[in-house]
Design an enzyme around this catalytic site. Structure first.
Site, PDB file in Angstrom:
ATOM      1  N   ASN A   1       0.859  -1.179   0.000  1.00  0.00           N
ATOM      2  CA  ASN A   1       0.000   0.000   0.000  1.00  0.00           C
ATOM      3  C   ASN A   1       0.899   1.234   0.000  1.00  0.00           C
ATOM      4  OD1 ASN A   1      -1.903   1.993   0.384  1.00  0.00           O
ATOM      5  ND2 ASN A   1      -2.336   1.459   2.509  1.00  0.00           N
TER       6      ASN A   1
ATOM      7  N   LYS B   1       0.062   4.310  -0.188  1.00  0.00           N
ATOM      8  CA  LYS B   1      -0.556   5.477   0.468  1.00  0.00           C
ATOM      9  C   LYS B   1      -0.329   6.730  -0.401  1.00  0.00           C
ATOM     10  CE  LYS B   1      -0.080   3.080   4.825  1.00  0.00           C
ATOM     11  NZ  LYS B   1       0.061   3.179   6.292  1.00  0.00           N
TER      12      LYS B   1
ATOM     13  N   HIS C   1      -9.536   0.725   5.125  1.00  0.00           N
ATOM     14  CA  HIS C   1      -8.216   0.883   5.728  1.00  0.00           C
ATOM     15  C   HIS C   1      -8.317   1.781   6.963  1.00  0.00           C
ATOM     16  CE1 HIS C   1      -4.028   2.145   6.253  1.00  0.00           C
ATOM     17  NE2 HIS C   1      -3.706   1.048   5.599  1.00  0.00           N
TER      18      HIS C   1
ATOM     19  N   GLU D   1      -6.667   4.190   8.038  1.00  0.00           N
ATOM     20  CA  GLU D   1      -6.523   5.626   7.807  1.00  0.00           C
ATOM     21  C   GLU D   1      -7.777   6.217   7.176  1.00  0.00           C
ATOM     22  OE1 GLU D   1      -1.743   4.990   7.422  1.00  0.00           O
ATOM     23  OE2 GLU D   1      -2.925   5.340   5.593  1.00  0.00           O
TER      24      GLU D   1
ATOM     25  N   GLU E   1      -5.274  -5.184  10.632  1.00  0.00           N
ATOM     26  CA  GLU E   1      -4.346  -4.105  10.974  1.00  0.00           C
ATOM     27  C   GLU E   1      -4.467  -3.772  12.464  1.00  0.00           C
ATOM     28  OE1 GLU E   1      -4.254  -0.806   7.730  1.00  0.00           O
ATOM     29  OE2 GLU E   1      -6.334  -1.127   8.315  1.00  0.00           O
TER      30      GLU E   1
ATOM     31  N   GLY F   1       2.993   2.930  13.605  1.00  0.00           N
ATOM     32  CA  GLY F   1       3.510   4.267  13.872  1.00  0.00           C
ATOM     33  C   GLY F   1       3.406   4.718  15.313  1.00  0.00           C
TER      34      GLY F   1
ATOM     35  N   SER G   1       3.079  -3.410  10.386  1.00  0.00           N
ATOM     36  CA  SER G   1       4.519  -3.131  10.331  1.00  0.00           C
ATOM     37  C   SER G   1       5.352  -4.377  10.041  1.00  0.00           C
ATOM     38  CB  SER G   1       4.990  -2.468  11.636  1.00  0.00           C
ATOM     39  OG  SER G   1       4.342  -1.236  11.825  1.00  0.00           O
TER      40      SER G   1
END
Length: 252
Positions: free
Chosen positions: A9, A11, A96, A98, A168, A174, A214
């Site tokens: 991905n 992004k 997703h 985000e 996820e 992060g 990650s």
């Protein structure tokens, strides 16, 4: 056998020159090496047609990072399933973390998107996972169960077998926190168990569940060796061929 997948991905990264260069590098790598998994990328939507031109023999799957829950109409900035089908895109990421965090997406809208994608012959990669607060409160199993049921359980058994799920752990992206392979395996097995309760074990065993927390070159092999983890949805490490190729080799 469930399909094994490493998906990148991208992004909101890469200008057009850098994007083209990375696609060409990735195609060269794929052609020169035997890979034991499917390789997919989700570049910014601006580059989808370029990706289809470069990967014209479908060596690498091309996915959008999102798609609309509506078939067509006055929805400025949106991509429809019809548009993706018209360029022979492979599928789309849906839900997703985000998109949920910054654009208010929820499992009800994801359900509509998943069904639209399937209607157009696209592969939906449905993303779910819990936040750090939910994990610390011990709610992670319930959160993922609710997400999975709301977004997917209106599908028939034949339809859900065509869905790829990407777990996820939002708390491990992060934040400096790290999910162990065992923690990831626990949730993957939990998701598969939820599906088995509804559709039966045979259906559940056909669904690929990817890990989106990650994955890096140095932990890919251990993560991919877990029995219910069928690959990864890769973020930052997908932006450099050196890193992405080593993650792909986690299946070797």
């Amino acid at each position: 056998m469930r399909r094994k997948i490493v998906a990148g991905n991208w992004k909101m990264n890469k200008n057009v020159i850098d994007a083209q260069q990375l696609m060409i590098q990735l195609l060269g790598y794929k052609n020169d090496n035997k890979t034991n998994c499917e390789v997919w990328i989700a570049p910014p939507s601006l580059y989808l047609m370029m990706a289809k031109d470069i990967f014209e023999k479908d060596e690498i799957g091309v996915f959008s990072q999102d798609m609309s829950e509506y078939e067509s109409g006055a929805y400025t900035g949106e991509l429809s399933a019809d548009m993706l089908e018209s360029i022979d895109a492979t599928g789309s990421l849906i839900g997703h973390s985000e998109r949920r965090q910054y654009h208010g997406e929820n499992d009800e809208s994801c359900n509509k998107k998943v069904k639209l994608a399937l209607d157009k012959g696209l592969i939906p990669v449905y993303c779910n996972g819990e936040t750090l607060e939910q994990r610390k409160a011990g709610q992670h199993l319930d959160v993922v169960k609710t997400q999975t049921e709301t977004a997917l359980f209106t599908l028939s058994a034949e339809e859900i077998k065509k869905v790829v799920i990407a777990y996820e752990p939002v708390w491990a992206i992060g934040t400096g926190e790290t999910a162990t392979p065992e923690q990831a395996q626990e949730i993957h097995a939990h998701i598969r168990g939820i599906i088995a309760e509804k559709y039966g074990q045979e259906v559940a065993d056909e669904i690929s569940i990817l890990y989106g927390g990650s994955v890096k070159p140095d932990n890919a092999k251990e993560i991919f060796s877990q029995p219910d983890i069928d690959g990864g949805l890769i973020g930052g490490a997908a932006l450099k061929l050196e890193d992405f190729s080593k993650i792909i080799e986690g299946f070797n």
